[in-house]
Design an enzyme around this catalytic site. Structure first.
Site, mmCIF file in Angstrom:
data_model
loop_
_atom_site.group_PDB
_atom_site.id
_atom_site.type_symbol
_atom_site.label_atom_id
_atom_site.label_comp_id
_atom_site.label_asym_id
_atom_site.label_seq_id
_atom_site.Cartn_x
_atom_site.Cartn_y
_atom_site.Cartn_z
ATOM 1 N N ASP A 159 0.840 -1.202 0.000
ATOM 2 C CA ASP A 159 0.000 0.000 0.000
ATOM 3 C C ASP A 159 0.878 1.255 0.000
ATOM 4 O O ASP A 159 0.592 2.228 -0.695
ATOM 5 C CB ASP A 159 -0.922 -0.014 1.224
ATOM 6 C CG ASP A 159 -1.687 -1.321 1.329
ATOM 7 O OD1 ASP A 159 -2.512 -1.587 0.455
ATOM 8 O OD2 ASP A 159 -1.430 -2.100 2.260
ATOM 9 N N HIS A 187 -4.655 -3.525 6.224
ATOM 10 C CA HIS A 187 -4.440 -3.753 4.783
ATOM 11 C C HIS A 187 -5.794 -4.157 4.192
ATOM 12 O O HIS A 187 -6.050 -5.318 3.910
ATOM 13 C CB HIS A 187 -3.390 -4.846 4.563
ATOM 14 C CG HIS A 187 -3.258 -5.247 3.124
ATOM 15 N ND1 HIS A 187 -2.836 -4.387 2.141
ATOM 16 C CD2 HIS A 187 -3.522 -6.416 2.491
ATOM 17 C CE1 HIS A 187 -2.834 -5.007 0.980
ATOM 18 N NE2 HIS A 187 -3.257 -6.242 1.155
#
Ligand code: NAD
Ligand code: LMR
Length: 332
Positions: A159, A187
């Site tokens: 990410d 996440h």
């Protein structure tokens, strides 16, 4: 040359491992002069595929790779290891959220936590990649009580890399000119990619990213959702979840843990929360960390405004819910 480090990759017959193993074996993670012994764990039905991977690793004729041990037995895979890449788990398909994988995957991490506890070195560094990564890492650590909680982490580096690449593309500068992007929380699509403290080098000058981008609306909306939903977009396009970029991020994560972060820079990783930034204790929450001597430390004192507070609490709430679901499954 120094003594080999012993490293385990689970899900070794799968997509991510196919890129990750090459990267580890050629020295990208533990250094270009560090010999490596690899243990490869997968499940019995994948034994044939695993043997193919072993053949290919051999055929790469890598100078650093001293031994490869394929196995379907967790205790063989984790025996005396220095580092563990826990990748093996079911990936999501189009239309699923990552937490939909809890029921299928959480027991893998309960079992592997127990095996790590019994046979791994107490200094082992563990990164969980298999989804839902934060909660799997939490459960793995819970069932490995003799290994310090600080030795468990989960991957949110993908990410971070995605966020960094979006900003670099927006500003028309190299990826390396963007630093200190933060991923807070899970996440998942509730994560908070935060560039309020990030820096960009534009025309030779280092400036705060918000100042360089000059578009608060973009940073609070389109940028956020692009990063939050990127995994799903890759699945839609590839009909498979991200693998090359996930392997690269996994290698980045462990390399920085092993060698430390550079200067004032930080990276994001999912770590055990003890309440920093008002986040509930006892969840695996992604924070900005600096690392030295293989120990991470949460970056303190960053200003949190109302917008950030709301986003950070929302993703923490999801992690608390996942923890409750995971504990229920583990107790069944
Ligand atoms: P894949 O299906 O290609 O490979 C997974 C492998 O794990 C398979 O070979 C399978 O047999 C193996 N496996 C299943 N149960 C196992 C067990 N108990 N022990 C050992 N191995 C086992 O999947 P992939 O694309 O490599 O993805 C793996 C996981 O990583 C998925 O859960 C995916 O959602 C996740 N992922 C996470 C991130 C992240 O940023 N955290 C990024 C991408 C993918
Ligand atoms: C990703 O972020 O690409 C992975 O977690 C795979 C997924 O399910 O999105």
């Amino acid at each position: 040359m120094s003594e080999p480090v012993k490293v385990c990759v689970t899900g070794a017959a799968g997509q991510i491992a196919y890129s990750l193993l090459y990267s580890i074996a050629k020295g990208d993670v533990f250094g270009s002069d560090q010999p490596i012994i690899l243990t490869l764990l997968d499940i019995a039905p994948m034994e044939g595929v695993l043997n193919g991977v072993v053949m290919e690793l051999m055929d790469c004729a890598m100078p650093l790779l001293k031994e490869v041990i394929p196995t379907c037995d967790e205790k063989v895979a984790f025996k005396d290891i220095d580092a563990a890449f826990l990748v093996g788990a079911m990936p999501r398909r189009e239309g699923m959220e990552r937490k939909d994988l809890l029921a299928a995957n959480i027991k893998i991490f309960k079992s592997q936590g127990g095996a790590l506890d019994t046979v791994a070195k107490k200094t082992v560094k563990v990164v969980v990649v298999g989804n839902p990564a934060n909660t799997n890492a939490l459960i793995c650590s819970k069932y490995a009580p003799s290994i310090p909680k600080e030795n468990f982490s989960c991957l949110t580096r993908l990410d971070q890399n995605r966020a960094q690449a979006q900003i670099a593309a927006r500003l028309g500068i190299p990826n390396s000119a963007v630093s200190n992007v933060i991923i807070w929380g899970n996440h998942s699509s509730t994560q908070f990619p935060d560039v309020r403290h990030a820096k960009a080098i534009v025309n030779g000058k280092t400036v705060p990213v918000p100042e360089a981008v000059k578009d608060d609306n973009y940073l609070k909306n389109e940028f956020l959702t692009t990063v939050q939903k990127r995994g799903g977009e890759v699945i839609k396009a590839r009909k498979l979840s991200s693998a090359m970029s996930a392997a690269k991020a996994t290698a980045d994560h462990m390399r920085d843990w092993w060698f430390g972060t550079q200067g004032d820079n930080w990276v994001s990783m999912g770590v055990f929360s003890t309440g920093a930034y008002g986040i509930p204790e006892g969840i695996m929450y992604s924070y900005p960390v600096r690392i030295a001597n293989k120990q991470w430390k949460i970056v303190e004192g960053l200003e949190i405004n109302d917008f950030a507070r709301e986003k950070m609490d929302l993703t923490a709430k999801e992690l608390c819910e996942e923890r409750a679901m995971a504990e229920e499954i583990c107790n069944q």
